[in-house]
Design a protein around this motif. Structure first.
Motif, PDB file in Angstrom:
ATOM      1  N   GLN A 110      -0.519   7.023  -8.019  1.00  8.91           N
ATOM      2  CA  GLN A 110      -0.357   8.466  -8.119  1.00  8.91           C
ATOM      3  C   GLN A 110       0.274   8.904  -9.444  1.00  8.91           C
ATOM      4  O   GLN A 110       0.797  10.012  -9.543  1.00  8.91           O
ATOM      5  CB  GLN A 110       0.513   8.955  -6.954  1.00  8.91           C
ATOM      6  N   HIS A 111       0.253   8.039 -10.443  1.00 11.02           N
ATOM      7  CA  HIS A 111       0.920   8.355 -11.712  1.00 11.02           C
ATOM      8  C   HIS A 111      -0.003   8.093 -12.900  1.00 11.02           C
ATOM      9  O   HIS A 111      -0.710   7.093 -12.945  1.00 11.02           O
ATOM     10  CB  HIS A 111       2.182   7.507 -11.858  1.00 11.02           C
ATOM     11  N   PHE A 112       0.033   9.028 -13.858  1.00 19.81           N
ATOM     12  CA  PHE A 112      -0.727   8.860 -15.085  1.00 19.81           C
ATOM     13  C   PHE A 112       0.086   9.405 -16.258  1.00 19.81           C
ATOM     14  O   PHE A 112       0.750  10.440 -16.139  1.00 19.81           O
ATOM     15  CB  PHE A 112      -2.065   9.605 -15.022  1.00 19.81           C
ATOM     16  N   GLU A 113       0.027   8.702 -17.377  1.00 22.70           N
ATOM     17  CA  GLU A 113       0.679   9.213 -18.576  1.00 22.70           C
ATOM     18  C   GLU A 113      -0.020   8.668 -19.817  1.00 22.70           C
ATOM     19  O   GLU A 113      -0.667   7.615 -19.779  1.00 22.70           O
ATOM     20  CB  GLU A 113       2.165   8.848 -18.614  1.00 22.70           C
ATOM     21  N   ILE A 114       0.116   9.432 -20.893  1.00 21.88           N
ATOM     22  CA  ILE A 114      -0.299   8.982 -22.220  1.00 21.88           C
ATOM     23  C   ILE A 114       0.957   8.959 -23.073  1.00 21.88           C
ATOM     24  O   ILE A 114       1.676   9.960 -23.140  1.00 21.88           O
ATOM     25  CB  ILE A 114      -1.335   9.944 -22.841  1.00 21.88           C
ATOM     26  N   ARG A 115       1.227   7.835 -23.707  1.00 26.42           N
ATOM     27  CA  ARG A 115       2.448   7.735 -24.507  1.00 26.42           C
ATOM     28  C   ARG A 115       2.128   7.167 -25.888  1.00 26.42           C
ATOM     29  O   ARG A 115       1.173   6.417 -26.060  1.00 26.42           O
ATOM     30  CB  ARG A 115       3.484   6.858 -23.816  1.00 26.42           C
TER      31      ARG A 115
ATOM     32  N   SER B  66      14.492   8.194  -5.465  1.00 24.55           N
ATOM     33  CA  SER B  66      14.306   8.673  -4.090  1.00 24.55           C
ATOM     34  C   SER B  66      14.056   7.536  -3.107  1.00 24.55           C
ATOM     35  O   SER B  66      13.912   7.787  -1.916  1.00 24.55           O
ATOM     36  CB  SER B  66      13.126   9.652  -4.036  1.00 24.55           C
ATOM     37  N   ARG B  67      14.019   6.312  -3.623  1.00 24.77           N
ATOM     38  CA  ARG B  67      13.776   5.146  -2.754  1.00 24.77           C
ATOM     39  C   ARG B  67      14.859   4.099  -2.977  1.00 24.77           C
ATOM     40  O   ARG B  67      14.588   3.008  -3.479  1.00 24.77           O
ATOM     41  CB  ARG B  67      12.392   4.555  -3.056  1.00 24.77           C
TER      42      ARG B  67
ATOM     43  N   ILE C 157       0.837  -1.202   0.000  1.00 21.52           N
ATOM     44  CA  ILE C 157       0.000   0.000   0.000  1.00 21.52           C
ATOM     45  C   ILE C 157       0.871   1.251   0.000  1.00 21.52           C
ATOM     46  O   ILE C 157       0.606   2.223  -0.723  1.00 21.52           O
ATOM     47  CB  ILE C 157      -0.956   0.011   1.207  1.00 21.52           C
ATOM     48  N   LYS C 158       1.942   1.232   0.781  1.00 19.73           N
ATOM     49  CA  LYS C 158       2.865   2.374   0.824  1.00 19.73           C
ATOM     50  C   LYS C 158       3.488   2.612  -0.549  1.00 19.73           C
ATOM     51  O   LYS C 158       3.534   3.750  -1.031  1.00 19.73           O
ATOM     52  CB  LYS C 158       3.958   2.115   1.858  1.00 19.73           C
ATOM     53  N   ASP C 159       3.953   1.551  -1.181  1.00 19.09           N
ATOM     54  CA  ASP C 159       4.619   1.690  -2.479  1.00 19.09           C
ATOM     55  C   ASP C 159       3.627   2.081  -3.569  1.00 19.09           C
ATOM     56  O   ASP C 159       3.962   2.842  -4.478  1.00 19.09           O
ATOM     57  CB  ASP C 159       5.323   0.383  -2.857  1.00 19.09           C
ATOM     58  N   TYR C 160       2.408   1.557  -3.489  1.00 20.96           N
ATOM     59  CA  TYR C 160       1.408   1.872  -4.504  1.00 20.96           C
ATOM     60  C   TYR C 160       0.937   3.310  -4.389  1.00 20.96           C
ATOM     61  O   TYR C 160       0.544   3.927  -5.386  1.00 20.96           O
ATOM     62  CB  TYR C 160       0.205   0.926  -4.386  1.00 20.96           C
TER      63      TYR C 160
ATOM     64  N   LEU D 202       6.228  -0.926  -9.900  1.00 17.57           N
ATOM     65  CA  LEU D 202       5.539  -1.931  -9.088  1.00 17.57           C
ATOM     66  C   LEU D 202       4.420  -2.582  -9.885  1.00 17.57           C
ATOM     67  O   LEU D 202       4.281  -3.817  -9.895  1.00 17.57           O
ATOM     68  CB  LEU D 202       4.967  -1.273  -7.832  1.00 17.57           C
ATOM     69  N   VAL D 203       3.633  -1.791 -10.578  1.00 16.67           N
ATOM     70  CA  VAL D 203       2.526  -2.330 -11.372  1.00 16.67           C
ATOM     71  C   VAL D 203       3.063  -3.156 -12.538  1.00 16.67           C
ATOM     72  O   VAL D 203       2.512  -4.219 -12.862  1.00 16.67           O
ATOM     73  CB  VAL D 203       1.617  -1.191 -11.867  1.00 16.67           C
TER      74      VAL D 203
END
Length: 516
Positions: free
Chosen positions: A419-424, A168-169, A157-160, A185-186
């Motif tokens: 917490q991440h979103f992108e369109i590529r 930074s980790r 949960i922390k990593d997600y 992670l995903v």
């Protein structure tokens, strides 16, 4: 007639530093009845994991007690990550293993590649697929057999939820870059045949707790093609994960094969949900006549189904002989996991349309509401202004192919996790690719490509899988529909591109039909 040499199967271990990869490797080496070889991949200046295995090999022992010296030959990948420009070194290590096998006159039952904490399994899998497509001689001796990812259950949960990049980790693995932690992670979870939820004893309630049940439901939703196993100290049924009869699904797929599996699983789940809730005997919903589930365990490793390793938009046509998605749902998820998903309100659905998005309207009406702090598709000011309520905020993960009105030939990939979103950009739509650049009929891939075609638009489409808890599918779809081109905009779009028609493709539907 020369006897064909049996290929040695390769298992790739992925997961962040501390997830338990080395613990699992040691457990395998100490308890396997077969001869296993290892390639230890660590980006640290000192390969502690390799030394651990080597120390096991050199441990004083009696005749009655075998150690890993009798079970494994180990090759070190020092100071390098297998997914980062080291294909030559990685394959050279496999060649050393092959040479050792030839020297001893017997192939290894399995070769295990232990990735570094920040290695990208999808990249390494692609290296194998590219080598296979290029006819690399090493691929006559080895094959990527299974992908195994270990997850630290206590920190999932922390990593997600983190906003931080890998750099930074450092506790997750040395050599990390600015890629978001949740994104890797995903990938590690979705690019796996087996996801091992390790350290479950550190969760509230342990093996019997609600926290594990919820985690299993989330992971099974992220990767419906994988077998999810909860464990402590990386102790798993070895024959089930590493045995000769292990059934792989994801190992030889690519991003589109995984996408097909996710789409099919979401549709299958929707059909099951409809069947369970529908009391109307006259209902004509396709769920009453069409069942998506296929037991992949009934498919042999030599299956040549046309979905095997179909590379879509990048046109690196990797046609591996083993991986498959079959265009159906996958039933590795057991009933307990399905019940858990239902209990916690976790569900998935597929948003499918044959009309392009208006990018600015998509940003204004949908993207700025996504529950993320790192949104590459929307500027910071827009994200900061997106306060209030939106049905899209219930989404935990969404992914898939999308069609934007500002690029007629380019396919885009929508990817949202935590917490991440992108369109590529993902390359060209097959409809825009000349027919002589398509796979040939013999490969079986042509039929798969054409199955995505519709009149007038080819394979251009919106096909996005949404996974979340308590999602309102109808409201999310309505919000997305509002970002599609209107009828007038679509007419202008078609008029604009009518002077540059797609190449002709034999077998493609040609009748003119209205987009819906």
């Amino acid at each position: 007639m020369a006897t064909e040499v049996k290929k040695m199967p390769v298992t790739m271990l992925s997961g962040f530093l501390g997830a338990g990869k080395t613990t699992l490797l040691r457990y395998l080496l100490e308890h396997s009845k077969e001869k296993v070889a290892c390639i230890v991949n660590d980006v640290a200046s000192i390969n502690i994991d390799a030394k651990l295995v080597r120390n096991d090999r050199n441990r004083t022992r009696t005749e009655a007690v075998n150690t890993t010296a009798d079970l494994a030959d180990t090759i070190e990948l020092a100071n390098g990550c297998a997914c980062c420009n080291l294909q030559d070194e990685l394959f050279a290590s496999f060649e050393q293993i092959v040479a050792l096998a030839d020297k001893r006159g017997e192939p290894y039952a399995r070769i295990v590649l232990e990735n570094s904490g920040v290695a990208e399994p999808q990249n390494i899998r692609d290296q194998f697929n590219e080598a296979m497509a290029a006819g690399h001689p090493l691929m006559k001796r080895i094959e990527l057999d299974t992908l195994v990812t270990l997850v630290d259950s206590s920190s999932f949960i922390k990593d997600y939820s983190t906003k931080l990049p890998l750099a930074s980790r450092p506790e997750l693995g040395d050599g990390g870059n600015m890629r978001p932690v949740v994104d890797l992670l995903v990938e590690q979870i979705e690019c796996a045949d087996f996801v091992l939820l390790n350290k479950v004893d550190l969760l509230p309630g342990g093996l019997e707790g609600e926290a594990l049940e919820q985690l299993q439901a989330i992971v099974a939703s992220l990767n419906p093609l994988a077998t999810v196993i909860a464990c402590e100290q990386a102790k798993v049924p070895l024959e089930h994960v590493f045995g000769s009869s292990v059934h792989k699904v994801v190992a030889n797929l690519n991003i589109e094969g995984q996408h097909r599996g996710a789409v099919a699983a979401a549709k299958a789940a929707a059909e099951v949900e409809h069947l369970q809730s529908c009391q109307d005997n006259s209902c004509t919903h396709e769920a009453h006549t069409h069942h998506h589930h296929v037991d992949h365990h009934s498919c042999s490793a030599s299956c040549t189904h046309e979905d095997h390793n179909h590379q879509h938009h990048e046109h690196k046509h990797h046609h591996g002989e083993d991986g498959h998605s079959h265009g159906h749902g996958h039933n590795h998820k057991d009933h307990a996991e399905t019940r858990a998903a239902k209990r916690f309100g976790i569900k998935s659905f597929v948003y499918s349309r044959r009309r392009p998005f208006h990018l600015k309207r998509l940003q204004d009406t949908v993207l700025r509401w996504l529950p993320v702090t790192h949104n590459k598709a929307v500027d910071a000011a827009a994200v900061a202004a997106a306060e209030g309520d939106s049905p899209i905020k219930a989404v935990l993960r969404s992914k898939g192919f999308m069609w934007l009105s500002n690029k007629h030939t380019t396919a885009f990939y929508w990817s949202h996790a935590g917490q991440h979103f992108e369109i590529r950009e993902e390359g060209d739509w097959w409809a825009a690719v000349p027919d002589d650049e398509w796979p040939d009929e013999a490969s079986g891939q042509r039929a798969v490509i054409l199955s995505d075609f519709a009149p007038s638009v080819g394979d251009r489409r919106q096909e996005i899988v949404f996974i979340g808890a308590g999602m309102d599918e109808a409201k999310i779809c309505a919000q997305l529909d509002a970002a599609l081109l209107t009828d007038d905009e679509l007419k202008a779009y078609n008029d604009k591109w009518s002077s540059l028609p797609d190449p002709e493709h034999a077998g493609a539907p040609t009748a003119v039909a209205a987009s819906t």
